[in-house]
Design a protein around this motif. Structure first.
Motif, PDB file in Angstrom:
ATOM      1  N   ILE A 154       0.969  -1.124   0.032  1.00 44.10           N
ATOM      2  CA  ILE A 154      -0.082  -0.137  -0.076  1.00 44.10           C
ATOM      3  C   ILE A 154       0.970   1.165   0.030  1.00 44.10           C
ATOM      4  O   ILE A 154       1.591   1.512   0.810  1.00 44.10           O
ATOM      5  N   VAL A 155       0.785   2.089  -1.166  1.00 40.68           N
ATOM      6  CA  VAL A 155       1.706   3.202  -1.053  1.00 40.68           C
ATOM      7  C   VAL A 155       1.483   4.145  -0.440  1.00 40.68           C
ATOM      8  O   VAL A 155       0.087   4.624  -0.158  1.00 40.68           O
ATOM      9  N   GLY A 156       2.525   4.778   0.248  1.00 39.29           N
ATOM     10  CA  GLY A 156       2.125   5.904   1.320  1.00 39.29           C
ATOM     11  C   GLY A 156       1.701   7.261   0.461  1.00 39.29           C
ATOM     12  O   GLY A 156       1.995   7.353  -0.785  1.00 39.29           O
ATOM     13  N   LEU A 157       1.126   8.125   1.090  1.00 43.29           N
ATOM     14  CA  LEU A 157       0.460   9.468   0.564  1.00 43.29           C
ATOM     15  C   LEU A 157       1.406  10.611   0.811  1.00 43.29           C
ATOM     16  O   LEU A 157       0.953  11.747   0.458  1.00 43.29           O
ATOM     17  N   GLY A 158       2.599  10.463   1.462  1.00 44.18           N
ATOM     18  CA  GLY A 158       3.331  11.598   1.808  1.00 44.18           C
ATOM     19  C   GLY A 158       2.800  12.421   2.858  1.00 44.18           C
ATOM     20  O   GLY A 158       1.976  11.964   3.714  1.00 44.18           O
ATOM     21  N   PRO A 159       3.303  13.597   3.174  1.00 46.78           N
ATOM     22  CA  PRO A 159       2.935  14.461   4.305  1.00 46.78           C
ATOM     23  C   PRO A 159       1.314  14.836   4.216  1.00 46.78           C
ATOM     24  O   PRO A 159       0.778  14.765   3.464  1.00 46.78           O
ATOM     25  N   ALA A 160       0.843  15.003   5.659  1.00 47.75           N
ATOM     26  CA  ALA A 160      -0.424  15.454   5.725  1.00 47.75           C
ATOM     27  C   ALA A 160      -0.833  16.615   5.215  1.00 47.75           C
ATOM     28  O   ALA A 160       0.067  17.646   5.115  1.00 47.75           O
ATOM     29  N   PRO A 161      -2.137  16.996   4.817  1.00 49.58           N
ATOM     30  CA  PRO A 161      -2.483  18.159   4.337  1.00 49.58           C
ATOM     31  C   PRO A 161      -2.064  19.261   5.605  1.00 49.58           C
ATOM     32  O   PRO A 161      -2.257  19.183   6.859  1.00 49.58           O
ATOM     33  N   ALA A 162      -1.681  20.610   5.205  1.00 54.77           N
ATOM     34  CA  ALA A 162      -1.488  21.663   6.289  1.00 54.77           C
ATOM     35  C   ALA A 162      -2.864  22.366   6.380  1.00 54.77           C
ATOM     36  O   ALA A 162      -3.356  22.911   5.614  1.00 54.77           O
ATOM     37  N   GLY A 163      -3.355  22.383   7.749  1.00 51.79           N
ATOM     38  CA  GLY A 163      -4.591  22.969   8.110  1.00 51.79           C
ATOM     39  C   GLY A 163      -5.612  22.242   8.100  1.00 51.79           C
ATOM     40  O   GLY A 163      -5.901  20.891   7.211  1.00 51.79           O
ATOM     41  N   VAL A 164      -6.751  22.361   9.020  1.00 42.50           N
ATOM     42  CA  VAL A 164      -7.792  21.513   9.275  1.00 42.50           C
ATOM     43  C   VAL A 164      -8.852  21.501   8.082  1.00 42.50           C
ATOM     44  O   VAL A 164      -9.273  20.376   7.599  1.00 42.50           O
ATOM     45  N   ARG A 165      -8.853  22.770   7.449  1.00 39.07           N
ATOM     46  CA  ARG A 165      -9.915  22.916   6.291  1.00 39.07           C
ATOM     47  C   ARG A 165      -9.339  22.078   5.126  1.00 39.07           C
ATOM     48  O   ARG A 165     -10.073  21.250   4.289  1.00 39.07           O
ATOM     49  N   ALA A 166      -7.980  22.040   4.608  1.00 39.64           N
ATOM     50  CA  ALA A 166      -7.270  21.374   3.868  1.00 39.64           C
ATOM     51  C   ALA A 166      -7.462  19.909   4.026  1.00 39.64           C
ATOM     52  O   ALA A 166      -7.734  19.078   3.051  1.00 39.64           O
ATOM     53  N   ALA A 167      -7.286  19.442   5.434  1.00 37.38           N
ATOM     54  CA  ALA A 167      -7.464  18.141   5.764  1.00 37.38           C
ATOM     55  C   ALA A 167      -8.850  17.462   5.485  1.00 37.38           C
ATOM     56  O   ALA A 167      -8.954  16.552   4.922  1.00 37.38           O
ATOM     57  N   LEU A 168      -9.518  18.534   6.010  1.00 35.46           N
ATOM     58  CA  LEU A 168     -11.164  18.044   5.834  1.00 35.46           C
ATOM     59  C   LEU A 168     -11.600  17.799   4.288  1.00 35.46           C
ATOM     60  O   LEU A 168     -12.434  16.971   3.830  1.00 35.46           O
ATOM     61  N   ALA A 169     -11.080  18.642   3.421  1.00 29.79           N
ATOM     62  CA  ALA A 169     -11.221  18.660   2.104  1.00 29.79           C
ATOM     63  C   ALA A 169     -10.582  17.468   1.278  1.00 29.79           C
ATOM     64  O   ALA A 169     -10.905  17.299  -0.034  1.00 29.79           O
ATOM     65  N   ASP A 170      -9.695  17.005   1.988  1.00 26.92           N
ATOM     66  CA  ASP A 170      -8.909  15.546   1.132  1.00 26.92           C
ATOM     67  C   ASP A 170      -9.619  14.476   1.557  1.00 26.92           C
ATOM     68  O   ASP A 170      -9.716  13.879   2.523  1.00 26.92           O
ATOM     69  N   PRO A 171      -9.983  14.006   0.185  1.00 25.98           N
ATOM     70  CA  PRO A 171     -10.452  12.494   0.325  1.00 25.98           C
ATOM     71  C   PRO A 171      -9.820  11.565   0.998  1.00 25.98           C
ATOM     72  O   PRO A 171     -10.368  10.789   1.974  1.00 25.98           O
ATOM     73  N   ALA A 172      -8.529  11.356   0.672  1.00 23.94           N
ATOM     74  CA  ALA A 172      -7.619  10.304   1.411  1.00 23.94           C
ATOM     75  C   ALA A 172      -7.824  10.697   3.095  1.00 23.94           C
ATOM     76  O   ALA A 172      -7.750   9.825   3.741  1.00 23.94           O
ATOM     77  N   MET A 173      -7.659  12.004   3.610  1.00 20.78           N
ATOM     78  CA  MET A 173      -7.761  12.381   4.899  1.00 20.78           C
ATOM     79  C   MET A 173      -8.931  11.634   5.551  1.00 20.78           C
ATOM     80  O   MET A 173      -9.185  11.255   6.525  1.00 20.78           O
ATOM     81  N   ARG A 174     -10.144  11.743   4.833  1.00 21.92           N
ATOM     82  CA  ARG A 174     -11.424  11.583   5.396  1.00 21.92           C
ATOM     83  C   ARG A 174     -11.491  10.089   5.340  1.00 21.92           C
ATOM     84  O   ARG A 174     -12.203   9.270   6.365  1.00 21.92           O
ATOM     85  N   ARG A 175     -10.737   9.336   4.346  1.00 21.52           N
ATOM     86  CA  ARG A 175     -10.804   7.906   4.593  1.00 21.52           C
ATOM     87  C   ARG A 175     -10.146   7.443   5.706  1.00 21.52           C
ATOM     88  O   ARG A 175     -10.366   6.428   6.286  1.00 21.52           O
ATOM     89  N   GLU A 176      -8.761   7.990   5.941  1.00 21.82           N
ATOM     90  CA  GLU A 176      -8.038   7.889   6.997  1.00 21.82           C
ATOM     91  C   GLU A 176      -8.737   8.093   8.467  1.00 21.82           C
ATOM     92  O   GLU A 176      -8.757   7.206   9.290  1.00 21.82           O
ATOM     93  N   LEU A 177      -9.829   9.017   8.644  1.00 23.69           N
ATOM     94  CA  LEU A 177     -10.389   9.260   9.632  1.00 23.69           C
ATOM     95  C   LEU A 177     -11.578   8.123   9.998  1.00 23.69           C
ATOM     96  O   LEU A 177     -11.529   7.723  11.286  1.00 23.69           O
TER      97      LEU A 177
END
Length: 424
Positions: free
Chosen positions: A92-115
């Motif tokens: 499973i390939v890694g995705l690199g650094p996490a999005p900077a900021g809460v809004r960017a993280a919530l807008a990122d589909p990968a971060m939502r799947r991780e949650l």
């Protein structure tokens, strides 16, 4: 007829033993999966608590300082699970650094799947891990209980999960029967529990198709660079071997032959002596050329296969070495050569630096992956940065899009795990 019947019965018994061994490896693998899943489920549960604490403390303002750390915490825990699942199956390939900021993280589909994965793995995954480990531990405890229950204090002689008091051997035997039942339950359910524990990670942590493609392109670019570096290093090694060895020998042969030709007119005995020395030097040069050729692609791989070649390496190792090779079949020549050279370099390091008493080489093939594990009971402390040849091993492995993991704490033991693609 009798001989054929005996051979058939022997084949049936051998197949039965292989089936039992495969079943035992499957059960042990399931237990390893559950323990590994527990090691990531605990951080996932802690990350869930961190999110809850950050959310609740936002009311008093403290949480505003904690919330920006949440994406990094989630990505870090998810990457640990990706690494674990990649070691036990398809990468499973890694995705690199996490999005900077809460809004960017919530807008990122990968971060939502991780949650979503964090919620499932931090609860269900934690439960499955604890249940599996507890079931195995209690099974071992209860099965062996009749052997040592009399050493316990009389007022505290009843083991965990036993709902009757133990007063005599009959009660202790009943505990052992309960332990056998627990063991049977794990034999029946352990593999399914491990798969269920890993399923959310396989489902939610894999990158989306478009992201996977871009990450794969970057990974292949790095692999190509590693392959080119490994190729250049191999050419330098061959050039040094030829220049420092065979070439010097052949120059000496030329000089000796010239001297012998001139000595023929003066002293025939001196000429014969020089010709004998020239012949010995030519034989040494030929031996060194053969060594260089074997270093490019050892003929023993074609003659005896990978299992036979590794057995030969172990026999010549300076430390007693055991080779455990499962039924592999033939792999691509480049993969077999890489596994051979990795083993040769690792055993050389063990002989020179480890002060080990024993070493083990284990080779397994699961689907299209070849797994190689080299262990020793030496002093440990191996480090790629200290010029021990591990950098060259990593370059060879990564040139084939493989994976290398080194575990060598100070004091030992040392384990080198290599995975190589081995598609037929």
């Amino acid at each position: 007829m009798v001989a054929a019947r005996q051979r058939k019965q022997a084949d049936i018994r051998r197949d039965g033993r292989r089936g039992v061994a495969a079943r035992a490896r499957g059960v042990l693998g399931a237990f390893g999966h559950l323990v590994g899943g527990l090691s990531t489920a605990l951080p996932a549960f802690a990350a869930l608590l961190w999110i809850v604490v950050a959310g609740l403390t936002c009311v008093i303002g403290v949480g505003l300082l904690l919330v920006p750390t949440v994406p990094r915490v989630v990505r870090s825990v998810a990457d640990r699970e990706r690494d674990r699942l990649s070691r036990w199956g398809p990468e499973i390939v890694g995705l690199g650094p996490a999005p900077a900021g809460v809004r960017a993280a919530l807008a990122d589909p990968a971060m939502r799947r991780e949650l979503r994965w964090l919620l499932v793995h931090g609860t269900l995954g934690l439960f499955l891990g604890v249940a599996g480990v507890t079931l195995v531990a209690d099974a071992v405890q209860n099965i062996t209980y009749p052997l040592w229950w009399r050493t316990l204090p009389a007022e505290d002689s009843t083991p965990t999960l036993v709902f009757w008091d133990v007063h005599d051997d009959a009660d202790a035997l009943a505990v052992a029967i309960l332990g056998v039942g627990m063991a049977v339950c794990f034999l029946a359910l352990g593999t399914g529990m491990a798969r269920l524990q890993a399923w959310p990670g396989r489902r939610l942590l894999a990158p989306a198709a478009d992201a996977d493609l871009s990450l794969r392109i970057a990974q292949l670019s790095a692999t190509r660079a590693a392959a080119l570096d490994a190729h250049a290093a191999e050419l330098r090694r061959i050039e040094r071997s030829l220049h420092d060895g065979a070439q010097n020998r052949l120059v000496a042969v030329t000089v000796l032959l010239g001297a012998a030709r001139r000595a023929l007119a003066r002293d025939r005995a001196d000429a014969e002596d020089m010709l004998e020395r020239a012949q010995e030097t030519a034989e040494q040069a030929l031996a060194e050329l053969r060594t260089v050729v074997r270093g490019i692609l050892p003929p023993v791989l074609a003659d005896r296969g990978l299992a036979g070649a590794l057995t030969g390496l172990a026999a010549n190792c300076g430390v007693p070495c055991r080779v455990d090779v499962d039924a592999l079949g033939r792999c691509p020549a480049s993969i077999e050569a890489t596994a051979y050279f990795v083993t040769a370099e690792a055993l050389t390091n063990i002989s020179r630096h480890s002060r080990a008493r024993h070493a083990t080489v284990t080779v397994r093939r699961a689907g299209d992956r070849l797994s190689l594990r080299i262990e020793d009971d030496g002093v440990g402390g191996a480090d790629e940065r200290h010029g021990s040849g591990l950098t060259g091993i990593r370059s060879r492995v990564e040139a084939h899009d493989g994976r290398l993991t080194l575990t060598s704490p100070p004091g030992g033991p040392t384990a080198l795990d290599v995975e190589l693609p081995c598609g037929s």
